[in-house]
Structure formats: C-alpha cells, structure tokens
Scaffold this motif. Structure first.
Motif, short mmCIF file in Angstrom:
data_model
loop_
_atom_site.label_atom_id
_atom_site.label_comp_id
_atom_site.label_asym_id
_atom_site.label_seq_id
_atom_site.Cartn_x
_atom_site.Cartn_y
_atom_site.Cartn_z
N ASP A 1 0.85 -1.20 0.00
CA ASP A 1 0.00 0.00 0.00
C ASP A 1 0.89 1.24 0.00
N LYS A 2 0.99 1.89 -1.14
CA LYS A 2 1.87 3.05 -1.27
C LYS A 2 1.35 4.29 -0.54
N ASN A 3 0.08 4.29 -0.15
CA ASN A 3 -0.51 5.43 0.54
C ASN A 3 -0.41 5.35 2.06
N SER A 4 0.06 4.23 2.58
CA SER A 4 0.18 4.10 4.03
C SER A 4 1.59 4.48 4.49
N LEU A 5 1.66 5.07 5.65
CA LEU A 5 2.95 5.50 6.20
C LEU A 5 3.60 4.41 7.04
N VAL A 6 2.79 3.64 7.74
CA VAL A 6 3.31 2.60 8.63
C VAL A 6 2.65 1.26 8.31
N ASP A 7 3.34 0.17 8.71
CA ASP A 7 2.75 -1.15 8.54
C ASP A 7 1.93 -1.49 9.79
N THR A 8 1.40 -2.70 9.86
CA THR A 8 0.54 -3.08 10.98
C THR A 8 1.29 -3.22 12.30
N GLU A 9 2.60 -3.19 12.26
CA GLU A 9 3.42 -3.21 13.48
C GLU A 9 3.90 -1.80 13.82
N LEU A 10 3.35 -0.79 13.14
CA LEU A 10 3.66 0.63 13.33
C LEU A 10 5.09 1.00 12.97
N ARG A 11 5.70 0.19 12.11
CA ARG A 11 7.04 0.51 11.61
C ARG A 11 6.90 1.48 10.45
N VAL A 12 7.68 2.54 10.47
CA VAL A 12 7.63 3.54 9.40
C VAL A 12 8.25 2.94 8.15
N LYS A 13 7.51 2.98 7.07
CA LYS A 13 7.99 2.39 5.82
C LYS A 13 9.16 3.18 5.27
N GLY A 14 10.19 2.46 4.84
CA GLY A 14 11.34 3.10 4.23
C GLY A 14 12.40 3.57 5.21
N ILE A 15 12.13 3.43 6.50
CA ILE A 15 13.12 3.84 7.52
C ILE A 15 13.29 2.67 8.49
N GLU A 16 14.48 2.15 8.56
CA GLU A 16 14.74 1.01 9.43
C GLU A 16 14.76 1.42 10.90
N ARG A 17 14.27 0.53 11.74
CA ARG A 17 14.31 0.66 13.20
C ARG A 17 13.59 1.91 13.72
N LEU A 18 12.49 2.29 13.09
CA LEU A 18 11.70 3.43 13.56
C LEU A 18 10.23 3.04 13.60
N ARG A 19 9.65 3.16 14.79
CA ARG A 19 8.22 2.89 14.97
C ARG A 19 7.54 4.16 15.46
N VAL A 20 6.26 4.26 15.18
CA VAL A 20 5.46 5.40 15.60
C VAL A 20 4.64 5.01 16.82
N VAL A 21 4.73 5.82 17.85
CA VAL A 21 3.87 5.66 19.02
C VAL A 21 3.16 6.99 19.17
N ASP A 22 1.99 7.07 18.54
CA ASP A 22 1.28 8.33 18.50
C ASP A 22 -0.19 8.05 18.21
N ALA A 23 -1.05 8.93 18.63
CA ALA A 23 -2.49 8.76 18.40
C ALA A 23 -2.85 8.84 16.92
N TYR A 24 -1.98 9.38 16.10
CA TYR A 24 -2.27 9.46 14.67
C TYR A 24 -2.37 8.10 14.01
N VAL A 25 -1.76 7.08 14.59
CA VAL A 25 -1.80 5.75 14.00
C VAL A 25 -2.81 4.83 14.67
#
Length: 80
Positions: A42-66
C-alpha cells in the motif's frame, strides 16, 4: 474578531462563511487516526501493521495518529 482576510467575499455569503470557517475552525479534541496503516504494497500508508515507518529502518510510531479508530476515552491514555 479581525475578518479583514475575508474582505474579498460578499459579507454573509456562502463564500464569506467558508472563508471564516477556513480561518477560524479549530478542534478542542486531540486529532487521531489520520495516519494510514497498511501492508508494504500500500503506497498510501505510512506505517505497517506493526507501526514501523515504511522506508526507515528501526523506527516505529507511538502516537495517536496511527490509531486504527478513534477511542471513546482519553486519547492520551490509549497512546501511552
């Protein structure tokens, strides 16, 4: 209230009200669920189902936006 930035519209017209809303509308709530979650394909999503930011290794989002949906309680508590 300074409404001079809407002087290009006719006072109390639809365009006037639209202009006022665009300049003054705000929320008192915490915005949530605005970041799209999806699979790698899905090219329109920023994170995967594990909240990992696509295209950036070792970065997860912990925020209400997700959040996959808006919670009925305090969004800060659900985020923490």
């Amino acid at each position: 209230m300074n409404i001079s930035f809407c002087k290009h519209t006719v006072f109390l017209s639809h365009d006037f009200h639209k202009c006022i809303i665009q300049h003054f509308a705000n929320t008192v709530y915490h915005p949530t669920s605005t970041c799209r979650i999806g699979p790698k394909s899905d090219k329109n999503s920023l994170v995967d189902t594990e909240l990992r930011v696509k295209g950036i290794e070792r970065l997860r989002v912990v925020d209400a936006y997700v959040m996959p949906g808006v919670v009925s309680g305090n969004t800060n508590v659900a985020t923490i």
